[in-house]
Design a protein around this motif. Sequence first.
Motif, PDB file in Angstrom:
ATOM      1  N   THR A   1       3.887 -13.809 -16.655  1.00 11.00           N
ATOM      2  CA  THR A   1       4.106 -15.135 -16.166  1.00 11.00           C
ATOM      3  C   THR A   1       4.607 -15.304 -14.723  1.00 11.00           C
ATOM      4  O   THR A   1       4.481 -16.494 -14.103  1.00 11.00           O
ATOM      5  N   ASP A   2       5.559 -14.468 -14.561  1.00  7.21           N
ATOM      6  CA  ASP A   2       6.332 -14.747 -13.258  1.00  7.21           C
ATOM      7  C   ASP A   2       5.716 -13.805 -12.113  1.00  7.21           C
ATOM      8  O   ASP A   2       5.565 -12.537 -11.856  1.00  7.21           O
ATOM      9  N   PRO A   3       4.965 -14.402 -10.919  1.00  8.98           N
ATOM     10  CA  PRO A   3       4.628 -13.763  -9.756  1.00  8.98           C
ATOM     11  C   PRO A   3       5.542 -12.832  -9.130  1.00  8.98           C
ATOM     12  O   PRO A   3       5.264 -11.741  -8.730  1.00  8.98           O
ATOM     13  N   ALA A   4       6.935 -13.364  -8.962  1.00  7.49           N
ATOM     14  CA  ALA A   4       7.940 -12.518  -8.441  1.00  7.49           C
ATOM     15  C   ALA A   4       8.138 -11.123  -9.237  1.00  7.49           C
ATOM     16  O   ALA A   4       8.224 -10.051  -8.622  1.00  7.49           O
ATOM     17  N   ALA A   5       8.042 -11.324 -10.461  1.00 13.51           N
ATOM     18  CA  ALA A   5       8.412 -10.270 -11.346  1.00 13.51           C
ATOM     19  C   ALA A   5       7.166  -9.318 -11.517  1.00 13.51           C
ATOM     20  O   ALA A   5       7.584  -8.065 -11.367  1.00 13.51           O
ATOM     21  N   ARG A   6       6.185  -9.911 -11.164  1.00 12.65           N
ATOM     22  CA  ARG A   6       4.675  -8.871 -11.164  1.00 12.65           C
ATOM     23  C   ARG A   6       4.803  -8.144  -9.922  1.00 12.65           C
ATOM     24  O   ARG A   6       4.303  -6.934  -9.800  1.00 12.65           O
ATOM     25  N   GLN A   7       5.407  -8.575  -8.791  1.00 10.22           N
ATOM     26  CA  GLN A   7       5.449  -8.030  -7.594  1.00 10.22           C
ATOM     27  C   GLN A   7       6.438  -6.818  -7.571  1.00 10.22           C
ATOM     28  O   GLN A   7       6.020  -5.813  -7.241  1.00 10.22           O
ATOM     29  N   VAL A   8       7.629  -7.091  -8.290  1.00  7.83           N
ATOM     30  CA  VAL A   8       8.539  -6.179  -8.390  1.00  7.83           C
ATOM     31  C   VAL A   8       7.797  -4.988  -9.427  1.00  7.83           C
ATOM     32  O   VAL A   8       8.114  -3.835  -9.035  1.00  7.83           O
ATOM     33  N   LEU A   9       7.268  -5.243 -10.361  1.00  6.73           N
ATOM     34  CA  LEU A   9       6.551  -4.088 -11.152  1.00  6.73           C
ATOM     35  C   LEU A   9       5.738  -3.275 -10.287  1.00  6.73           C
ATOM     36  O   LEU A   9       5.670  -2.140 -10.404  1.00  6.73           O
ATOM     37  N   TRP A  10       4.565  -3.789  -9.608  1.00  3.60           N
ATOM     38  CA  TRP A  10       3.546  -2.967  -9.148  1.00  3.60           C
ATOM     39  C   TRP A  10       4.301  -2.454  -7.830  1.00  3.60           C
ATOM     40  O   TRP A  10       3.758  -1.256  -7.391  1.00  3.60           O
ATOM     41  N   GLU A  11       5.616  -3.042  -6.852  1.00  3.75           N
ATOM     42  CA  GLU A  11       5.839  -2.432  -5.820  1.00  3.75           C
ATOM     43  C   GLU A  11       6.875  -1.458  -6.047  1.00  3.75           C
ATOM     44  O   GLU A  11       7.013  -0.529  -5.216  1.00  3.75           O
TER      45      GLU A  11
ATOM     46  N   GLY B   1      14.469   5.147  -3.606  1.00  2.00           N
ATOM     47  CA  GLY B   1      13.453   4.967  -2.599  1.00  2.00           C
ATOM     48  C   GLY B   1      12.027   4.779  -2.780  1.00  2.00           C
ATOM     49  O   GLY B   1      11.428   4.688  -1.874  1.00  2.00           O
ATOM     50  N   VAL B   2      11.620   5.121  -4.150  1.00  2.00           N
ATOM     51  CA  VAL B   2      10.271   5.398  -4.315  1.00  2.00           C
ATOM     52  C   VAL B   2       9.721   3.800  -4.433  1.00  2.00           C
ATOM     53  O   VAL B   2      10.154   2.882  -5.159  1.00  2.00           O
ATOM     54  N   LEU B   3       8.474   3.569  -3.642  1.00  2.00           N
ATOM     55  CA  LEU B   3       7.826   2.534  -3.599  1.00  2.00           C
ATOM     56  C   LEU B   3       6.326   2.610  -3.592  1.00  2.00           C
ATOM     57  O   LEU B   3       5.859   3.687  -3.192  1.00  2.00           O
ATOM     58  N   ARG B   4       5.647   1.640  -3.597  1.00  2.00           N
ATOM     59  CA  ARG B   4       4.082   1.820  -3.488  1.00  2.00           C
ATOM     60  C   ARG B   4       3.571   2.153  -2.097  1.00  2.00           C
ATOM     61  O   ARG B   4       4.319   1.543  -1.144  1.00  2.00           O
ATOM     62  N   GLY B   5       3.038   3.096  -1.931  1.00  2.00           N
ATOM     63  CA  GLY B   5       2.653   3.630  -0.554  1.00  2.00           C
ATOM     64  C   GLY B   5       3.674   4.799  -0.191  1.00  2.00           C
ATOM     65  O   GLY B   5       3.394   5.657   0.910  1.00  2.00           O
ATOM     66  N   ARG B   6       4.749   5.310  -0.987  1.00  2.00           N
ATOM     67  CA  ARG B   6       5.445   6.170  -0.674  1.00  2.00           C
ATOM     68  C   ARG B   6       5.735   7.436  -1.594  1.00  2.00           C
ATOM     69  O   ARG B   6       6.641   8.203  -1.449  1.00  2.00           O
ATOM     70  N   TYR B   7       4.900   7.083  -2.733  1.00  2.00           N
ATOM     71  CA  TYR B   7       4.799   8.193  -3.843  1.00  2.00           C
ATOM     72  C   TYR B   7       3.316   8.792  -4.123  1.00  2.00           C
ATOM     73  O   TYR B   7       3.147   9.837  -4.816  1.00  2.00           O
TER      74      TYR B   7
END
Length: 314
Positions: free
Chosen positions: A31-41, A171-177
Motif C-alpha cells: 500500500t505504501d510506495p515508499a515502503a515498496r521502494q525500500v523493499l525492492w532497493e 551496503g547491499v543495494l539493487r545494482g550492487r549484489y
Amino acid sequence: MVILGFATLAMMAAWSLLIGVADYTAIDFFTDPAARQVLWESRLPRTLAAVLAGAGLAVSGQAMQILVRNRFVEPMSAGAGQSAALGVLLCTLFLPSQAIWVKMLGASLTALIGSLGLMAILRPLPPTQPLLPALVALIYGGIISAIVTYVAYQGDMTQFLGTWLTGEFSGVLRGRYELLWLVGIASIATFLIADRLTLLSLGEDAARALGVNVALVSAVAIGAVSIVTAMIVVSVGSLPFVGLVVPNLSARLCGDNLRRALPMTALMGAGLVLFADILGRVIRQPYEVPAATTIAIIGATLFVILLNRGVHRA
C-alpha cells in the motif's frame, strides 16, 4: 528434511524483509510506495545476497574438502579468500577507474591461482596425518594474508582493506549484489558433477578406475570454488566458518553422497548467513553488528561442539 529446511529458510527470508530502521509491515509493502521502494532497493537484495553467499560458501567448502580429502579445510581461510582479496586490491591500486567486473575477473584469477597453489602443496602430504593438511592450509592462507596486508600498507590502503574485507550486508543495494548470481550458477555446476566428486573422494586412482576424468572434474570444482569465493569477497567481504562448519553438519545428517547432501548443505549455509545477518540487525537496533562477527561466534560454537562430539564417540 530438505522441505523442512526450505520452509525454515523461507520464513527467515520473510522475517528479514520486515527488519530495518524504517518500521514497515507486510501490508505497507503493498500500500505504501515508499515502503515498496525500500523493499525492492534494499531489503530484498540484502536478503537474496545473504542466501546466495551462504549457499555458495557452504557448497564450495564441501567441494574443497573433497578435493583435498580433509574435513577441516574451507576456502575463506585456506588461501582462496585471501587470494581473491589480493586480486581486488591490485585492481584497486593499478586499475582504479575500471568497472566492477574487472575487479571480479582479477579476484577470480588470483583466487584460482591461490587454490591451485594450495592443491599443489597438499598433494604430496601423507594421508595418514589428517590434521596436517588443515594446518598447512591455515599457514598458507596466513602467508597470503600477510602479503595482502603488506601490499595494502605500501599503497596506503590498510584502513580501507580492513573495512572492505569485513563481511557485512548493510551496503547491499539493487545494482550492487547481482554478481552473486554467479555464485548460484557455480553452485549448480558443482551439483552437476556431484556424483563424480563423490567418487573422487575415494582417491584419484580409485576414481580413474571407475571412469572419472579426474583432471576435468578437479578443474571444474576448483574453478567453481574460485568464482564463488571471489564473487563473495568482491560483493560483501569475507565470511568465516560457513564453508567449514556447514559441510561437516551436512555430512553428519546426509552422509557422504554429495548429490544427496548438497541441497541440504546449500540450505544450511544460506540459513546460517541469513540468521547471522538478522541477528546482527536486531541485537543493537537501529545499529548493526557485521554478519561476519555473528557468523564467527555461531560458527566457532558449532565447530567446538562438533569436535567434542567426535572425541566423545571415539
